[in-house]
Design an enzyme around this catalytic site. Structure first.
Site, PDB file in Angstrom:
ATOM      1  N   ASP A 283     -37.174-101.555 -43.916  1.00 28.87           N
ATOM      2  CA  ASP A 283     -36.050-101.025 -43.149  1.00 28.87           C
ATOM      3  C   ASP A 283     -36.449-100.674 -41.714  1.00 28.87           C
ATOM      4  OD1 ASP A 283     -37.640 -98.858 -43.899  1.00 28.87           O
ATOM      5  OD2 ASP A 283     -36.082 -97.854 -45.060  1.00 28.87           O
TER       6      ASP A 283
ATOM      7  N   ASP B 200     -42.404 -97.360 -38.089  1.00 29.77           N
ATOM      8  CA  ASP B 200     -42.638 -96.254 -37.161  1.00 29.77           C
ATOM      9  C   ASP B 200     -44.135 -96.221 -36.819  1.00 29.77           C
ATOM     10  OD1 ASP B 200     -42.310 -93.990 -35.646  1.00 29.77           O
ATOM     11  OD2 ASP B 200     -42.126 -92.620 -37.323  1.00 29.77           O
TER      12      ASP B 200
ATOM     13  N   PHE C  15     -34.616 -89.880 -35.043  1.00 27.87           N
ATOM     14  CA  PHE C  15     -34.638 -90.054 -36.494  1.00 27.87           C
ATOM     15  C   PHE C  15     -33.325 -90.685 -36.934  1.00 27.87           C
ATOM     16  CE2 PHE C  15     -34.946 -89.302 -40.981  1.00 27.87           C
ATOM     17  CZ  PHE C  15     -36.293 -89.523 -41.218  1.00 27.87           C
TER      18      PHE C  15
ATOM     19  N   ASP D 219     -32.770 -92.816 -45.079  1.00 25.20           N
ATOM     20  CA  ASP D 219     -32.439 -91.459 -45.504  1.00 25.20           C
ATOM     21  C   ASP D 219     -33.154 -90.402 -44.681  1.00 25.20           C
ATOM     22  OD1 ASP D 219     -35.098 -92.021 -46.630  1.00 25.20           O
ATOM     23  OD2 ASP D 219     -34.849 -90.074 -47.631  1.00 25.20           O
TER      24      ASP D 219
HETATM   25  P1  IMP Z   1     -44.391 -95.809 -41.060  1.00 25.02           P
HETATM   26  O1  IMP Z   1     -45.375 -95.935 -42.202  1.00 25.02           O
HETATM   27  O2  IMP Z   1     -44.646 -94.590 -40.217  1.00 25.02           O
HETATM   28  O3  IMP Z   1     -44.258 -97.062 -40.233  1.00 25.02           O
HETATM   29  O4  IMP Z   1     -43.010 -95.461 -41.674  1.00 25.02           O
HETATM   30  C1  IMP Z   1     -42.319 -96.318 -42.381  1.00 25.02           C
HETATM   31  C2  IMP Z   1     -41.412 -95.614 -43.363  1.00 25.02           C
HETATM   32  O5  IMP Z   1     -40.989 -94.328 -42.910  1.00 25.02           O
HETATM   33  C3  IMP Z   1     -40.187 -96.439 -43.521  1.00 25.02           C
HETATM   34  O6  IMP Z   1     -40.283 -97.164 -44.715  1.00 25.02           O
HETATM   35  C4  IMP Z   1     -39.070 -95.436 -43.587  1.00 25.02           C
HETATM   36  O7  IMP Z   1     -38.743 -95.235 -44.938  1.00 25.02           O
HETATM   37  C5  IMP Z   1     -39.597 -94.164 -43.032  1.00 25.02           C
HETATM   38  N1  IMP Z   1     -39.026 -93.881 -41.706  1.00 25.02           N
HETATM   39  C6  IMP Z   1     -39.610 -93.985 -40.495  1.00 25.02           C
HETATM   40  N2  IMP Z   1     -38.777 -93.639 -39.498  1.00 25.02           N
HETATM   41  C7  IMP Z   1     -37.618 -93.303 -40.100  1.00 25.02           C
HETATM   42  C8  IMP Z   1     -36.331 -92.891 -39.587  1.00 25.02           C
HETATM   43  O8  IMP Z   1     -36.075 -92.743 -38.378  1.00 25.02           O
HETATM   44  N3  IMP Z   1     -35.382 -92.643 -40.534  1.00 25.02           N
HETATM   45  C9  IMP Z   1     -35.594 -92.800 -41.865  1.00 25.02           C
HETATM   46  N4  IMP Z   1     -36.759 -93.198 -42.371  1.00 25.02           N
HETATM   47  C10 IMP Z   1     -37.774 -93.454 -41.504  1.00 25.02           C
HETATM   48 MG    MG Z   2     -39.021 -97.009 -46.310  1.00 24.66          MG
END
Ligand code: IMP
Ligand code: MG
Length: 171
Positions: free
Chosen positions: A96, A99, A148, A155
């Site tokens: 989805d 980040d 966010f 979610d």
């Molecule tokens: P990462 O490992 O930091 O790249 O984060 C990835 C996961 O964090 C994604 O699968 C999302 O489920 C969650 N995530 C990151 N940013 C957001 C946001 O703005 N809203 C909701 N979920 C997020």
């Molecule tokens: Mg996710």
């Protein structure tokens, strides 16, 4: 909680169709495995798969890192693994939102270790705000610099996944 709509459902679906066309062209003559990263990916995954005109297999993996906070803990746990054999297969990982990049890095490495012959990444939203891992995104729906986001599967503490569009929480 107050929120503002950033991308309407109509605009999401238009963009997802474009991604579907691009992926279908790139994988013409092949049968890749689309692996969705649960739970946030559900609506994106189904709209994307239905917009393809090539045969694919589908499977899911689930990773947890956030708990009830707005920031990744950095400690990624696989709570449901891929079940199809991936050795020698072309994989498209569907997420989805990216980040920090930690989740995708961990999962991509895992699939490579198991002998996948190629692993590409498709994300609905690229949020460069807190990127920690350098990771190449092969297919990206939208770039959103910060904030966010919730809705269309995304979610905040398990709420708002059902919203028909991408919304930014006002904090
Ligand atoms: P990462 O490992 O930091 O790249 O984060 C990835 C996961 O964090 C994604 O699968 C999302 O489920 C969650 N995530 C990151 N940013 C957001 C946001 O703005 N809203 C909701 N979920 C997020
Ligand atoms: Mg996710």
């Amino acid at each position: 909680m107050e929120m503002e709509c950033l991308i309407s459902l109509e605009d999401i679906r238009k963009r997802v169709k474009e991604l579907g066309i691009q992926i279908s062209q790139d994988y013409r003559g092949k049968e890749p495995i689309m692996i969705g990263i649960l739970n946030g990916v559900i609506f994106f995954f189904s709209d994307l798969v239905l917009s393809l005109d090539i045969p694919v297999k589908i499977d899911f993996i689930r990773a947890a890192s956030y708990g009830a906070s707005m920031e990744s803990s950095g400690d990624i746990k696989i709570t449901k693994d891929v079940e199809l054999p991936v050795s020698g297969q072309d994989i498209i990982l569907v997420e989805d939102i990216i980040d920090t990049g930690l989740t995708l890095k961990v999962i991509k490495d895992r699939l490579r270790q198991r002998g996948a012959s190629s692993v590409r990444i498709c994300v609905l939203i690229d949020k460069g705000e807190r990127r920690k891992e350098r990771i190449y995104i092969d297919y990206c729906g939208f770039k959103i610099p910060e904030g966010f986001l919730v809705g269309y599967g995304l979610d905040f503490n398990e709420r708002y996944r059902y919203l028909p569009g991408i919304f930014k929480l006002k904090t």
